[in-house]
Write an enzyme that holds these catalytic residues in place. Sequence first.
Site, mmCIF file in Angstrom:
data_model
loop_
_atom_site.group_PDB
_atom_site.id
_atom_site.type_symbol
_atom_site.label_atom_id
_atom_site.label_comp_id
_atom_site.label_asym_id
_atom_site.label_seq_id
_atom_site.Cartn_x
_atom_site.Cartn_y
_atom_site.Cartn_z
ATOM 1 N N LYS A 295 -15.496 -7.664 3.729
ATOM 2 C CA LYS A 295 -14.609 -8.358 3.151
ATOM 3 C C LYS A 295 -14.806 -9.942 3.807
ATOM 4 C CE LYS A 295 -9.918 -7.692 1.523
ATOM 5 N NZ LYS A 295 -8.849 -6.577 1.295
ATOM 6 N N GLU A 386 3.455 3.302 -4.080
ATOM 7 C CA GLU A 386 4.999 3.272 -4.361
ATOM 8 C C GLU A 386 5.837 4.488 -4.618
ATOM 9 O OE1 GLU A 386 2.397 1.199 -5.389
ATOM 10 O OE2 GLU A 386 2.748 -0.627 -4.268
ATOM 11 N N ARG A 414 6.558 0.624 -9.953
ATOM 12 C CA ARG A 414 5.670 1.968 -9.564
ATOM 13 C C ARG A 414 6.737 3.087 -9.129
ATOM 14 N NH1 ARG A 414 0.282 1.289 -8.850
ATOM 15 N NH2 ARG A 414 -0.489 0.034 -10.742
HETATM 16 C C1 LIG Z 1 0.943 -1.654 -7.165
HETATM 17 C C2 LIG Z 1 0.573 -2.621 -6.115
HETATM 18 N N1 LIG Z 1 1.166 -2.354 -4.727
HETATM 19 C C3 LIG Z 1 0.652 -3.313 -3.990
HETATM 20 C C4 LIG Z 1 -0.434 -4.326 -4.513
HETATM 21 C C5 LIG Z 1 -0.737 -5.458 -3.286
HETATM 22 N N2 LIG Z 1 -2.160 -5.340 -2.934
HETATM 23 C C6 LIG Z 1 -3.113 -6.220 -3.656
HETATM 24 S S1 LIG Z 1 -4.430 -6.143 -3.106
HETATM 25 C C7 LIG Z 1 -4.381 -4.778 -2.329
HETATM 26 C C8 LIG Z 1 -5.421 -4.096 -1.376
HETATM 27 C C9 LIG Z 1 -6.388 -3.761 -2.399
HETATM 28 O O1 LIG Z 1 -7.309 -3.272 -1.601
HETATM 29 P P1 LIG Z 1 -8.737 -2.655 -2.217
HETATM 30 O O2 LIG Z 1 -8.507 -2.214 -3.442
HETATM 31 O O3 LIG Z 1 -9.471 -1.919 -1.066
HETATM 32 O O4 LIG Z 1 -9.449 -4.021 -2.552
HETATM 33 P P2 LIG Z 1 -10.142 -5.208 -1.430
HETATM 34 O O5 LIG Z 1 -9.237 -6.332 -1.569
HETATM 35 O O6 LIG Z 1 -10.214 -4.760 -0.133
HETATM 36 O O7 LIG Z 1 -11.299 -5.648 -2.093
HETATM 37 C C10 LIG Z 1 -2.871 -4.510 -2.175
HETATM 38 C C11 LIG Z 1 -2.136 -3.510 -1.456
HETATM 39 C C12 LIG Z 1 -0.759 -4.461 -5.560
HETATM 40 N N3 LIG Z 1 -1.431 -5.377 -6.152
HETATM 41 N N4 LIG Z 1 -0.245 -3.464 -6.625
#
Ligand SMILES: Cc1ncc(C[n+]2csc(CCOP(=O)(O)OP(=O)(O)O)c2C)c(N)n1
Length: 654
Positions: A295, A386, A414
């Site tokens: 990342k 959630e 959610r």
């Molecule tokens: C339902 C929901 N909860 C929380 C979030 C906030 N959120 C956005 S990206 C993320 C982390 C994503 O991590 P990953 O899927 O591993 O992707 P990366 O950013 O590491 O590539 C979170 C918690 C969201 N978008 N949707």
Amino acid sequence: MNTSAASSAPFSGRPRLLPSIHGPADVKALPPEKLTQLAQEIREEIIAVTSRNGGHVGPNLGVVELTLALHRVFTTPDDQFVFDVAHQGYVHKLLTGRGGDFFRKLRQTDGASGFLYRAESKHDSFGAGHAGTALSAALGMATARDLRGTHEHVVALCGDAAFTCGITLEALNNVVSSTKRLIVILNDNEWSIAKNVGAISKYLNRLSTNPTYNKVHHDLEKFFTGLPGGQDMHRLWVKWKRETKDFFVESSLFEKFGLRYLGPIDGHNLDELVKNLEFASHCDTPVILHVLTKKGKGLDAALAHPEKFHGASPYDPLTGESIKPAVAPASPPAPNYQDVMGKALVRFAKADPAIVGITGAMPSGTGLSHLATECPKQFFDVGIAEEHAVLFAAGLATKGIKPVVAIYSTFLQRGYDPIIHDVALQNLPVTFCMDRAGLSPNDGPTHHGLFDLAYLRPVPNATIMQPKDEDELVDMMHTSLQLPGPGFIRYPRGAGVGVKIKTQPATLPLGQAEVLRQGSNIMIWALGSMVQDALALAARLETEDNLSVGVVNARFVKPLDRTLLLSHAACIPLLVTMEDHVLSGGFGSAVLEALQDSDCPASVERIGWPDTFVEHGTSQEVLRAAHGLSPDAIHRRVVDRWRNLHAAHVEADV
Ligand SMILES: Cc1ncc(C[n+]2csc(CCOP(=O)(O)OP(=O)(O)O)c2C)c(N)n1
């Protein structure tokens, strides 16, 4: 490539490639030896644009090679990519005709959205913004393809944190029974926004670092697929493994779900990615490619601070420092609501060990990181889960624990079923702190918190509040923690009003509004973040229009202060409601219902968001203006309503 800010040094002097990429065909036509240069130019563009506009820096810098490889092997829009969250879609945008000025206005009015949208491009096969949806949606698309008898590829691109979402696991459980052809990419960078949490994350880490598993698995995989009739031999191998109960070579979890596991694959090695994707494209079983990425690759600051650079505000690309406003504010900026909430929770939790905080993978965004540092035993990060967070809180509450669930308004959607079925029905004392209620301007419709009142108001036993400032937020937390049932507190993104926070919070009388200013012509009933606007509007109506205008800080949407409302309706000609929420089912609706239920005829002008999905935009001000909610537009509406009312009265009198 890990220079401080992806410098183009190795390719300087060569003509730039990115400006000549107008669509996937141009990516395919590029000689392989040019791809590294293109990758570097993409990183430079992402850094240049996000350092000005803010955005999801780390996730996008991590998937440059992966997205390039996807476009080398597959052909959108015929083939379909489904990006989980879709916050990592910038590279895809740059490769599908959305570069140049459109990309430079990323997350701004009339510029590219920070997420993917079917309406933005035919290359976006599925929109998102909330996490964990890609695998289910892709499975639906693959199944539809099978039903229709077409042959396109469907590829789901999921982050490792997507596997903390129940939906992803529910989809995984259904893959083999639904289709024989689906390509799943597990983009494993070990980070959610914060470090990824939970047993699956630990498992992925073991899978990607276990040398024995990798070597034996890799060598055998290579051996079997290299034999004549490789696919058949591979099938035999999988069967043998299953039948020997993985005695010799442990199966990955994914194989137990019936997916063929390929990996781990170096997510920054284009050749390896292309080879594996090509192989996957010929498989006649669902496949998961476990791709390891970094990342923030290409920006030192992002590599050093993955959490900050997951979604960053404008920054200096050389130092990584956030960019401060050019003109220093006259007084120190007010603290953010999230920090006020987090610090207050620490105070409450230190005083009462039964108080705990729960986040769904957003410790910093919600302010719960303060609790994590100060009272780690009273802090729970449950991952992007959630629904589980709410149920977990319900369980805790049955045993005398006082949970505070901190989830953004939009993501709490959610948790709706357990809110009704588990928390409210059993009247369990759980406090919900709903940050980002109102607009999240740069993020857009997936992130605006404009629906929570409408989905919570009908829930019996719910107490719903919104503070006018950060001090009242603390009072509301204090009040909610004493309720016998669930309390919901909504508050906006960003800085508070700048008021002093009392050392001893007050317990607010339940369902009692606060009159901030008296008036005899118009009474504005304002909710939370709209109170300041209401005070400004009242002052303007008085000076410019010679009207006597009062302002009420509603505080409670449920229970609503009916006594005060009815007393106003009885003697004040015009009531105005103001809320940062859609009009349907919101605060103004609650006011109308209360008046109607009491047979109280009153003229009410409701100010709130219309029945439409509000797009992303440069700022609150820009979006408000676009939807008739600028201070001027609201002033005009109220004056017009007053004049019409007055005209009607005069007419009735003659
Ligand atoms: C339902 C929901 N909860 C929380 C979030 C906030 N959120 C956005 S990206 C993320 C982390 C994503 O991590 P990953 O899927 O591993 O992707 P990366 O950013 O590491 O590539 C979170 C918690 C969201 N978008 N949707």
